[in-house]
Design an enzyme around this catalytic site. Structure first.
Site, PDB file in Angstrom:
ATOM      1  N   HIS A 110     -56.517 -43.385  -7.783  1.00  0.00           N
ATOM      2  CA  HIS A 110     -55.262 -42.642  -7.678  1.00  0.00           C
ATOM      3  C   HIS A 110     -55.382 -41.640  -6.544  1.00  0.00           C
ATOM      4  CE1 HIS A 110     -51.514 -40.881  -9.087  1.00  0.00           C
ATOM      5  NE2 HIS A 110     -52.037 -39.732  -8.711  1.00  0.00           N
ATOM      6  N   ASP A 115     -44.197 -37.276 -19.573  1.00  0.00           N
ATOM      7  CA  ASP A 115     -44.442 -36.824 -18.196  1.00  0.00           C
ATOM      8  C   ASP A 115     -43.214 -37.067 -17.325  1.00  0.00           C
ATOM      9  OD1 ASP A 115     -46.132 -35.951 -15.890  1.00  0.00           O
ATOM     10  OD2 ASP A 115     -45.705 -37.992 -15.244  1.00  0.00           O
ATOM     11  N   ARG A 122     -39.755 -30.167 -13.777  1.00  0.00           N
ATOM     12  CA  ARG A 122     -40.599 -29.358 -12.867  1.00  0.00           C
ATOM     13  C   ARG A 122     -40.094 -29.463 -11.435  1.00  0.00           C
ATOM     14  NH1 ARG A 122     -45.968 -32.089 -13.422  1.00  0.00           N
ATOM     15  NH2 ARG A 122     -46.601 -30.654 -11.768  1.00  0.00           N
ATOM     16  N   SER A 182     -50.388 -34.223 -15.656  1.00  0.00           N
ATOM     17  CA  SER A 182     -49.410 -35.246 -15.303  1.00  0.00           C
ATOM     18  C   SER A 182     -50.122 -36.491 -14.747  1.00  0.00           C
ATOM     19  CB  SER A 182     -48.449 -34.652 -14.256  1.00  0.00           C
ATOM     20  OG  SER A 182     -47.702 -35.654 -13.630  1.00  0.00           O
ATOM     21  N   LYS A 220     -51.026 -40.414 -16.843  1.00  0.00           N
ATOM     22  CA  LYS A 220     -50.695 -41.769 -16.364  1.00  0.00           C
ATOM     23  C   LYS A 220     -51.951 -42.619 -16.233  1.00  0.00           C
ATOM     24  CE  LYS A 220     -48.154 -39.844 -13.154  1.00  0.00           C
ATOM     25  NZ  LYS A 220     -47.117 -38.829 -12.951  1.00  0.00           N
TER      26      LYS A 220
HETATM   27  N1  URA Z   1     -48.301 -36.443  -8.967  1.00  0.00           N
HETATM   28  C1  URA Z   1     -48.038 -36.592 -10.288  1.00  0.00           C
HETATM   29  O1  URA Z   1     -48.066 -37.690 -10.805  1.00  0.00           O
HETATM   30  N2  URA Z   1     -47.761 -35.491 -10.994  1.00  0.00           N
HETATM   31  C2  URA Z   1     -47.731 -34.257 -10.483  1.00  0.00           C
HETATM   32  O2  URA Z   1     -47.478 -33.302 -11.186  1.00  0.00           O
HETATM   33  C3  URA Z   1     -47.993 -34.114  -9.108  1.00  0.00           C
HETATM   34  C4  URA Z   1     -48.294 -35.233  -8.377  1.00  0.00           C
END
Ligand code: URA
Length: 435
Positions: free
Chosen positions: A83, A162, A169, A184, A188
């Site tokens: 990621h 999320d 947010r 966050s 995932k």
């Molecule tokens: N990428 C994400 O998936 N979440 C965040 O809060 C910031 C970047």
């Protein structure tokens, strides 16, 4: 009885929420029972007061469990994932997936779309004609077992908490909070199911984390969340003060990734891709030592095996490429307009955020989640930090579908370049490793 206003007050006063309280909040976020204004008040309290490691971990785990959780148990081998926290020109995923898969390690990649000045992997793959990124989960697993690599768009019900929290947010100035970003991203990754996770934490103007200290803090908490959930996690801190490679924009980035897979491509993209792939190969238990894995990854690039794997994966997902052509069979923009330097000197700075923003203004990225992408739009950089430029020499080429976008993009590119008389010192690309 837990009340949301008590939780907001507790956080506002700098206290720590226990697991039950975090789970209550996350349940209310996913079900819609807690209204937006209370969620945003709590997020703002977190922005100012922070969260400790345990709280952040509980939030990540509760969000990961708020919807579907991918079951990769029928994949043969140790599954690995990577990621990136988001950057400009960051096409490493396109290189690293086939590279690691060519080593025999299964990569079941669930990716997202881009928002703002940073690009998204799914948008890049979708610039390949015919490429399908929506698949039934069982077909996805079958492809991972037969090809060793598959990429799909995150399903609608992956981490719904999320999804809602991020949307709130995004419009309440609470994105750039380290515990909220960490929970966050890791929610995932945990829900995506891989056993080994390599995180590319970007540092610099084009990244969420502007300083190495902040990035290190983010990396450490993400690694702790992953380990607490029983995953193997490594974070690599990489420079994002200038864009990665020379090409920014979806089709252009696929072309540059293929150039690298074909044994060419830019040196910075190569260095970071090899590092990430090597770390994934170690987590995938193919090698004990990163150095050995890096050499093997370089061999897979030079022998063409990584490119063969890329083609195999694209073909399995309906995509078609024409590798004998310079544009690799991707659609190119109708207008290609050069940008010239007004002065002579060395490029001292090439601001990644400005370049990303200029590319977005051309249609290569989204300002709002529902905006449509122009896959052919983007920017090709001809000069990067440390290069010498003559007055009147081309520094970049704008790829646009519409004339009306050229003015803003040119102004953005010119603002991104800082040209001066002295050659800047070179700076490292890989800044730290957190294990
Ligand atoms: N990428 C994400 O998936 N979440 C965040 O809060 C910031 C970047």
């Amino acid at each position: 009885m837990i009340s949301v206003q008590d939780l907001i007050r507790k956080k506002r006063n700098g206290r720590v929420l226990n697991r039950e309280e975090i789970e209550y909040l996350v349940r209310g976020i996913s079900s819609g029972e807690i209204p937006d204004y209370q969620i945003s008040a709590w997020a703002m309290a977190v922005f100012f007061q922070g969260m400790d490691e345990r709280e952040t971990r509980d939030l990540a785990v509760a969000m990961a469990n708020s919807g579907d959780v991918a079951d990769l148990s029928s994949v043969q081998g140790v599954t690995v994932d990577k990621h990136s926290t988001g950057g400009v020109g960051d096409k490493t995923t396109l290189v690293v997936i086939p590279l690691v898969a060519a080593a025999g390690i299964p990569v079941a990649k669930m990716s997202g779309r881009g928002l703002g000045h940073t690009g998204g992997t799914i948008d890049k793959f979708e610039s390949i004609p015919g490429m399908k990124v929506e698949k039934e989960f069982t077909d996805f697993i079958d492809q991972v077992n037969s090809v060793k690599a598959a990429v799909i768009s995150q399903t609608g019900n992956l981490v719904p908490a999320d999804k809602r929290l991020y949307a709130i947010r995004d419009v309440t100035a609470t994105v750039d909070s380290i515990p909220l970003i960490a929970s966050s991203i890791m929610s995932k990754k945990l829900a995506s199911g891989a056993e080994g996770i390599v995180l590319d934490v970007k540092v610099g103007s084009g990244a969420f984390m502007k300083s190495r200290e902040q990035a290190l803090q983010l990396a450490e908490i993400m690694v702790a969340i992953g380990k607490g959930a029983g995953r193997q996690v490594v974070a690599v801190l990489t420079d994002m003060s200038q864009p990665l490679g020379f090409k920014i924009g979806n089709s252009l980035e696929v072309i540059e990734a293929i150039d690298l897979l074909a044994g060419g491509g830019p040196a910075d993209l190569l260095e970071i891709s090899l590092e990430l792939a090597a770390r994934m190969m170690v987590l995938g238990e193919k090698f004990d030592q990163v150095e050995e894995a890096r050499d093997y990854a370089a061999e897979l690039l030079n022998s063409g095996k990584a490119l063969d794997k890329f083609t195999e994966m694209i073909t399995a997902q309906g995509g078609s490429l024409q590798l004998n052509r310079a544009d690799r069979g991707l659609r190119m923009a109708a207008i290609q307009q050069p940008v010239q330097s007004e002065i002579s000197g060395y490029v001292n700075r090439l601001d990644a955020y400005e370049v990303g923003h200029a590319a977005m203004s051309l249609g290569a990225g989204r300002e709002q989640v529902n905006d449509k992408i122009d896959h052919a739009a983007g920017i090709e950089l001809l000069k990067k930090r440390g290069d010498y430029v003559q007055a009147g020499e081309k520094i970049a080429v704008i790829h646009a579908s519409q004339e009306k976008h050229l003015g803003n993009a040119e102004a953005g590119i010119k603002a991104a370049y800082e040209i001066g008389p002295a050659k800047p010192e070179s700076t490292p690309l890989i800044l730290d490793i957190v294990t």
